[in-house]
Design a protein around this motif. Sequence first.
Motif, short mmCIF file in Angstrom:
data_model
loop_
_atom_site.label_atom_id
_atom_site.label_comp_id
_atom_site.label_asym_id
_atom_site.label_seq_id
_atom_site.Cartn_x
_atom_site.Cartn_y
_atom_site.Cartn_z
N ASN A 74 23.61 -3.56 20.96
CA ASN A 74 24.52 -2.41 21.07
C ASN A 74 25.96 -2.86 21.35
OD1 ASN A 74 23.00 -0.11 20.52
ND2 ASN A 74 22.12 -0.07 22.57
N ALA A 75 26.12 -4.02 21.99
CA ALA A 75 27.45 -4.52 22.31
C ALA A 75 28.17 -5.11 21.09
CB ALA A 75 27.37 -5.57 23.42
N GLU A 130 20.66 -4.18 24.88
CA GLU A 130 22.02 -4.23 25.41
C GLU A 130 22.93 -5.11 24.55
OE1 GLU A 130 24.30 -5.90 29.42
OE2 GLU A 130 22.15 -5.50 29.48
N TRP A 131 22.41 -6.27 24.16
CA TRP A 131 23.23 -7.22 23.40
C TRP A 131 23.59 -6.66 22.02
CZ3 TRP A 131 21.65 -13.09 22.94
CH2 TRP A 131 22.74 -13.81 22.41
N GLU A 146 13.08 -3.24 20.30
CA GLU A 146 13.09 -3.79 21.65
C GLU A 146 11.82 -3.37 22.38
OE1 GLU A 146 13.39 -5.88 23.82
OE2 GLU A 146 15.50 -5.75 24.44
N ASP A 203 14.64 1.32 21.34
CA ASP A 203 13.80 1.04 22.49
C ASP A 203 12.35 1.42 22.15
OD1 ASP A 203 12.43 0.93 24.89
OD2 ASP A 203 13.89 2.08 26.04
N LEU A 229 15.12 -5.06 28.39
CA LEU A 229 16.08 -4.41 27.48
C LEU A 229 17.30 -5.29 27.17
CD1 LEU A 229 16.05 -0.77 28.89
CD2 LEU A 229 14.67 -1.72 27.03
N MET A 230 17.15 -6.60 27.26
CA MET A 230 18.27 -7.50 27.01
C MET A 230 18.74 -7.41 25.56
SD MET A 230 18.51 -11.60 27.69
CE MET A 230 18.03 -11.36 29.40
#
Length: 217
Positions: free
Chosen positions: A43-44, A40-41, A31, A65, A36-37
């Motif tokens: 990791n979800a 986040e996605w 990323e 990151d 940081l989209m």
Amino acid sequence: MLKGGAAKSTTACQFAIWLSLLGMGPVLVAEADTDLMALEWINAVREKLLALGGGDRRHRIDVVDMTHGLARLPEMERNYRYCVVDVEPKREKLLREALWRPERSDKNGNRTDLIIPVKPYPADIRKLPQTLALAAEVDKHNPVIPRVLMVQVRMSAGHAKEVPNQLAAAGIPTFKTMIMLKESIGYSFRTTYVDKSYSDVLGELDIVPTEKDSTNG
């Protein structure tokens, strides 16, 4: 490698998710976009995807990151079958760093695919020459294959045919597959996490599962 401003992080995540679903991992998502989209996605959904694959590492996705630089990437990606880098358009220095991979120019035929998501509008098309010029410059040192991916396309609109024809006439490599405009709230909030079109794009890149990928063990 993803660079653009139109559905770029969505494209990065969809590629990683499909590689996981097809058993073609492990996959690393780097990323490098400050929103940081993708971080986040991924990791979800990463634990759910791994569980769907019975815990097999071929279904594993890791995300890291790297918004402050990609110095660690060459060492890290050695442990992964595929690496997807999400780079935002205004960070040209970081994009150059991502593409500059002379260590990958070896007898194994390694290459970097630069996927450029573009909406079919003049403002987006005008940004292409600068990116393509950078890719051509780096390609002199290590293989970089740029290709445009049309995104947020309405088939009912005339540009769905006009823009790809214009790109072809200009000699700009473009995927046959186009990503249709998604208007569902679920897609916008990353709760709808697969889009078959991205699997078709992987097919155009000759990234397809082998018999070994399709079996357990």
